[in-house]
Design a protein around this motif. Structure first.
Motif, mmCIF file in Angstrom:
data_model
loop_
_atom_site.group_PDB
_atom_site.id
_atom_site.type_symbol
_atom_site.label_atom_id
_atom_site.label_comp_id
_atom_site.label_asym_id
_atom_site.label_seq_id
_atom_site.Cartn_x
_atom_site.Cartn_y
_atom_site.Cartn_z
ATOM 1 N N GLU A 134 22.899 -6.748 -25.527
ATOM 2 C CA GLU A 134 23.768 -6.243 -26.580
ATOM 3 C C GLU A 134 25.239 -6.380 -26.206
ATOM 4 O O GLU A 134 25.617 -6.128 -25.062
ATOM 5 N N PRO A 135 26.090 -6.752 -27.173
ATOM 6 C CA PRO A 135 27.531 -6.783 -26.919
ATOM 7 C C PRO A 135 28.065 -5.378 -26.651
ATOM 8 O O PRO A 135 27.644 -4.414 -27.291
ATOM 9 N N VAL A 136 28.980 -5.259 -25.693
ATOM 10 C CA VAL A 136 29.616 -3.979 -25.394
ATOM 11 C C VAL A 136 31.075 -4.000 -25.820
ATOM 12 O O VAL A 136 31.540 -3.156 -26.579
ATOM 13 N N VAL A 137 31.826 -4.968 -25.320
ATOM 14 C CA VAL A 137 33.245 -5.068 -25.645
ATOM 15 C C VAL A 137 33.662 -6.528 -25.578
ATOM 16 O O VAL A 137 33.094 -7.312 -24.802
ATOM 17 N N CYS A 138 34.648 -6.898 -26.399
ATOM 18 C CA CYS A 138 35.093 -8.286 -26.466
ATOM 19 C C CYS A 138 36.597 -8.279 -26.720
ATOM 20 O O CYS A 138 37.055 -7.681 -27.703
ATOM 21 N N VAL A 139 37.361 -8.906 -25.849
ATOM 22 C CA VAL A 139 38.826 -8.864 -25.913
ATOM 23 C C VAL A 139 39.369 -10.291 -26.065
ATOM 24 O O VAL A 139 39.446 -11.037 -25.087
ATOM 25 N N PRO A 140 39.769 -10.697 -27.273
ATOM 26 C CA PRO A 140 40.377 -12.014 -27.469
ATOM 27 C C PRO A 140 41.872 -11.981 -27.137
ATOM 28 O O PRO A 140 42.578 -11.036 -27.505
ATOM 29 N N SER A 141 42.338 -13.015 -26.459
ATOM 30 C CA SER A 141 43.739 -13.122 -26.079
ATOM 31 C C SER A 141 44.215 -14.552 -26.265
ATOM 32 O O SER A 141 43.414 -15.490 -26.311
ATOM 33 N N VAL A 142 45.525 -14.720 -26.342
ATOM 34 C CA VAL A 142 46.142 -16.040 -26.505
ATOM 35 C C VAL A 142 47.001 -16.326 -25.281
ATOM 36 O O VAL A 142 47.806 -15.477 -24.870
ATOM 37 N N TYR A 143 46.827 -17.501 -24.681
ATOM 38 C CA TYR A 143 47.669 -17.892 -23.560
ATOM 39 C C TYR A 143 49.090 -18.179 -24.049
ATOM 40 O O TYR A 143 49.298 -18.647 -25.176
#
Length: 430
Positions: free
Chosen positions: A197-206
């Motif tokens: 199961e997914p817990v946490v997901c953090v998208p970022s931009v370089y």
């Protein structure tokens, strides 16, 4: 007992504190000269930490003396080694099939494409002729890189087939990949997946240049996307699709990288089954409420973690950005006297008199920094402006002289700065 594969770059991490229930029952395999810190009951050292056979033999000797119940590895170089040991010892955790898929950039893209994730054109190559054939079939720039590399080491961008002979010697080993060069923004996603199961997901931009910025002596970092940015949910969905396309493991902390093309498409660069490299952990700690390596170490060792608290903290955190300043070619003669205004966790990773000339400069990795820091803000515009301002201030605070010049340094300044604990170089390659 817990067997820790302790890369020298991770020496100094507080394993006894993170795994307090197991303090005194930790085992380490590391390199000669490395002090694993408190809490370790037994230590095996190898002369060369890059030697897979020597390290595995040392780990097997350790397992012959102790009842090992878990194998913990935080470094990219140890992902497959740890999986091999778990399979041999019948222990839980990521096993070789999964570990290999997260390390081998060719296998990774084959599986990703089968799972519906967009990938650039790519091929395994074992010779200059292979690269030449690929460039003939796919006009335009290409990227050549080691199939299992990290820290952008060994990466080459070719714009013309005339450049191929420069790589001929390294390609004879047959462990490289060539792929089409993708233009657009480069993003990374750091995500935790437990028990299917997914817990946490953090998208970022370089920031501009991403993890190849060090080629031009430019600093690089990344900033977290606001949840209302249209790209946010798309990157989250693509990450979970990618995790589903690769062989499963009981728990995974992944660092994925994607290109977002000018047309808005999302294309895979690569993914690693480990926490992102410095200075990403500091940014994730501010977002998740604890160091992601701490979180991952406890999960890998079967120890309890309040995952609901992690979710809540991530959902309410401000926008964050991390940044690292790379070395110049030369010797450091001046260090910052104070942290630039607006920074958090400003850390100087260099010392007066340190020499970054010659082979050391030529072999620098994307994760080799002389200083790292964080900034935070309530909106993206303010965040990026603060990154620019603090980057300029930090760069101006360092002083350099040409490599090889005779140093004239005050003795009291010679030991300023430190090596970062756990400074695993960034895995991204382009």
């Amino acid at each position: 007992m817990i067997l820790v594969l302790l890369s020298p770059r991770n020496a100094g991490l507080p394993f006894a504190e993170w795994l307090r229930e197991k303090s005194g029952r930790l085992l380490a395999v590391t390199a000669e000269g490395v002090d694993p810190g408190p809490g370790f009951a037994d230590v095996e050292r190898v002369p060369d930490y890059t030697d897979d056979d020597a390290l595995l033999d040392a780990a097997r000797q350790m397992a012959g003396r102790h009842a090992v119940t878990r194998v913990l590895a935080l470094a990219e170089v140890d992902v497959e080694r740890a999986a091999t040991l778990r399979a041999e010892l019948g222990l839980p955790g990521q096993l070789p099939e999964s570990a290999r898929a997260y390390r081998d950039k060719v296998l990774m893209k084959e599986l990703a494409a089968e799972g519906g994730v967009a990938v650039p054109p790519f091929a395994a190559v074992a010779s200059a002729a292979g690269v030449e054939a690929f460039m003939a079939a796919h006009p335009g720039p290409v990227v050549v890189k080691p199939r299992g590399g990290s820290g952008s080491t060994g990466v080459a961008v070719l714009h013309d087939p005339a450049q191929i002979p420069e790589l001929a010697d390294r390609l004879t080993a047959g462990d490289h990949e060539v792929e089409g060069y993708v233009t657009g923004r480069m993003c990374h996603v750091d995500a935790l997946h437990v028990g299917g199961e997914p817990v946490v997901c953090v998208p970022s931009v370089y920031t501009d240049g991403g993890c190849l910025s060090h080629w031009t002596d430019s600093g690089n970092g990344s900033w977290t996307l606001p949840a209302d940015d249209p790209l946010y949910e798309r990157l989250v969905a693509e990450t979970w699709k990618l995790v589903g396309a690769l062989p499963a493991a009981p728990a995974l902390f992944v660092h994925a990288e994607f290109f977002v093309t000018d047309a808005g498409g999302i294309v895979l660069c690569e993914i690693a089954s480990r926490v992102g490299g410095t200075p990403i952990p500091a940014m994730l700690e501010a977002l998740l409420g604890l160091d992601p390596r701490h979180l991952w170490a406890r999960l890998e060792c079967g120890l309890p973690v309040d995952l609901d608290a992690v979710r809540t903290h991530a959902a309410t955190a401000p926008l964050m950005a991390n940044f690292g300043l790379p070395p110049r070619e030369g010797r450091i003669v001046r260090l910052p006297a104070e942290a630039p205004a607006g920074t958090r966790e400003f850390t100087v990773l260099a010392r007066i008199g340190e020499d970054w000339g010659g082979a050391r400069y030529a072999g620098r990795k994307s994760g080799d920094f002389i200083a790292t820091w964080l900034v935070e803000a309530q909106d993206a515009g303010e965040l990026l402006a603060l990154l620019d301002k603090t980057g300029a201030a930090a760069e101006a605070a360092f002083g350099w002289e040409p490599a090889g010049a005779e140093p004239d340094l005050p003795a009291a300044e010679a030991g300023y700065g430190r090596e970062p604990a756990g400074a695993e170089p960034e895995e991204a390659s382009r």
